[in-house]
Scaffold this active site. Structure first.
Site, PDB file in Angstrom:
ATOM      1  CE  LYS A 116      -4.218   0.198   0.937  1.00 53.83           C
ATOM      2  NZ  LYS A 116      -5.431  -0.204   0.458  1.00 53.83           N
TER       3      LYS A 116
HETATM    4  N1  GLU Z   1      -7.313  -0.524  -2.827  1.00 53.84           N
HETATM    5  C1  GLU Z   1      -8.092  -1.537  -2.952  1.00 53.84           C
HETATM    6  C2  GLU Z   1      -8.116  -2.243  -1.418  1.00 53.84           C
HETATM    7  O1  GLU Z   1      -7.856  -1.778  -0.629  1.00 53.84           O
HETATM    8  C3  GLU Z   1      -7.682  -2.607  -4.121  1.00 53.84           C
HETATM    9  C4  GLU Z   1      -6.146  -2.777  -4.041  1.00 53.84           C
HETATM   10  C5  GLU Z   1      -5.868  -3.687  -5.293  1.00 53.84           C
HETATM   11  O2  GLU Z   1      -6.950  -3.808  -6.326  1.00 53.84           O
HETATM   12  O3  GLU Z   1      -4.868  -3.944  -5.452  1.00 53.84           O
HETATM   13  O4  GLU Z   1      -8.581  -3.523  -1.623  1.00 53.84           O
END
Ligand code: GLU
Length: 426
Positions: A116
């Site tokens: 992230k």
């Molecule tokens: N940001 C999204 C989550 O928290 C998706 C992450 C992704 O698709 O890699 O799951």
């Protein structure tokens, strides 16, 4: 039905995502026979990259923002997870959120680990041109740590398909070739997947439907309150309404509209369609965001931001089932209080995992240079969600765990097995 004893009943101050993620890990580890060395390794991210992102503003002045990419664990495959643009983005928050991505991918049995990142910036303060320049420079600063088989970003709070398109273009220009698999959540015209935008809301709705059914009830006799009317909340609310549920309240940052007979959620514009327009809609009553959480409904879906269900209001939650559409809406202390009160909390790492699951489908489509139809995406998403739901439900039943602990047990078992099989290098 949940019997896990409470361990914390107050929030000294609202925990960071990292503190909550570590506590959840320790608590779940107590329910399985895992090598303590593996748990220790999982408490720490592999790498947290911090970069400076200089931006020339439209007026010619220069500002420097701080960006991050936390890479938690990649034993099962490339790091995967979103990029946020939000003033409160920190290294610690990204690290906690990257841990949740590791569990989320494992509970869905996807061949990914957890990552992230983001930039500490208020996206509302930037013009579209400024956001484009910031994104291109951020992509360049992260170029060495990301890659289609290494670390694959996606949209998150404050970023969207267009942000991913700029990121993909900047990366591709430097690589000298088009690399669609560098990010997911792109527009379909450049290798994005149909259904990706709707997917976290769709999975939240699927899991809500299964949870209602598990409790021997029918969606047509179910009332639902939804906090947050962005992509997750709006798509979940609209699908559940289509499937027969009564959506009595929806909210945005300014407050909620409430109708005990049910709202027409398709008529309420989502945040993307028209920001902060919920209160402008016709409804018998308007209430506050806090009131939404305490409504006497069957299902509550917090789908806005983290840390909204805390030790201060957990006793006032009147819903029988809470389905976490947002990442981390329930603090660790609140979780224990809800468990003690037999409120079933279906965790974020299962409920909103449709997003990363369709990201996985997108990544497969990019590698194969072959686009899937929306029907295929939705059918495969349904199948993956039901498999994950059944895996978690089996643990709930076999070990008498909360839904969160059960989801962690499923995820941790898979990760621990992969770590044991690969061994510790060197
Ligand atoms: N940001 C999204 C989550 O928290 C998706 C992450 C992704 O698709 O890699 O799951």
């Amino acid at each position: 039905m949940t019997t896990t004893p409470p361990t914390h009943e107050t929030d000294d101050e609202l925990d960071s995502a990292l503190v909550t993620a570590r506590r959840q890990l320790e608590r779940a580890a107590a329910h399985i026979d895992v090598d303590p060395g593996v748990i220790e390794r999982l408490k720490h991210p592999t790498k947290v990259q911090q970069v400076s992102v200089p931006l020339e503003r439209d007026d010619g002045s220069v500002e420097v923002y701080t960006g991050y990419r936390a890479q938690h664990d990649d034993v099962r495959g490339p790091y995967k997870g979103g990029l946020r643009y939000h003033p409160e983005v920190t290294a610690e928050e990204c690290t906690g959120l990257s841990m949740w991505m590791t569990w989320k991918c494992a509970v869905m049995d996807l061949p990914f680990g957890g990552g992230k990142g983001g930039v500490a910036v208020d996206p509302k303060s930037l013009s579209s041109d400024e956001t484009e320049r910031l994104t291109r420079r951020f992509a360049e600063e992260l170029r060495d740590v990301v890659g289609p088989t290494k670390d694959v970003p996606a949209p998150d709070m404050g970023t969207d398909a267009q942000t991913m398109a700029w990121f993909m273009d900047a990366y591709s220009m430097q690589q000298g070739e088009t690399v669609p698999g560098i990010v997911t959540g792109k527009p379909p015209v450049i290798g994005g997947s149909y259904g990706r935008e709707e997917a976290p809301g769709r999975s939240t709705a699927i899991v809500t439907r299964e949870a209602v059914d598990y409790n021997g009830r029918d969606l047509s006799d179910t009332t639902v309150a939804v906090q947050g009317f962005g992509s997750v909340g709006a798509n979940a609310a609209r699908l559940l309404e289509d499937w027969g549920a009564t959506i009595v309240a929806v909210s945005d940052v300014n407050g909620a509209i409430y109708d005990p007979d049910g709202l027409s959620t398709h008529d309420v514009p989502t945040h993307e369609e028209e920001p902060e327009a919920v209160l402008e809609q016709d409804a018998p009553e308007t209430i506050t965001n806090e009131d939404v959480l305490e409504l006497d409904v069957d299902v509550l879906i917090p789908a806005a931001v983290g840390n909204v269900i805390t030790a201060d209001n957990a006793d006032a939650i009147a819903a029988d089932i809470v389905v976490e559409g947002a990442n981390g809406p329930t603090t660790f202390a609140a979780d224990s209080i809800l468990a003690e009160r037999d409120v079933q909390v279906i965790p974020d790492i299962l409920a909103n995992a449709g997003g990363v699951t369709v990201s996985y489908f997108e990544w497969l489509q990019d590698i194969n240079r072959r686009q899937w139809s929306l029907e295929r995406v939705n059918a495969e998403l349904e199948e993956h969600m039901l498999e994950a739901w059944n895996d978690v439900r089996s643990e709930v039943e076999a070990k008498d765990l909360t839904w969160r602990d059960a989801a962690y047990v499923v995820a941790l078992s898979r990760i621990a097995e992969a770590k044991a099989t690969r061994g510790l290098w060197p």
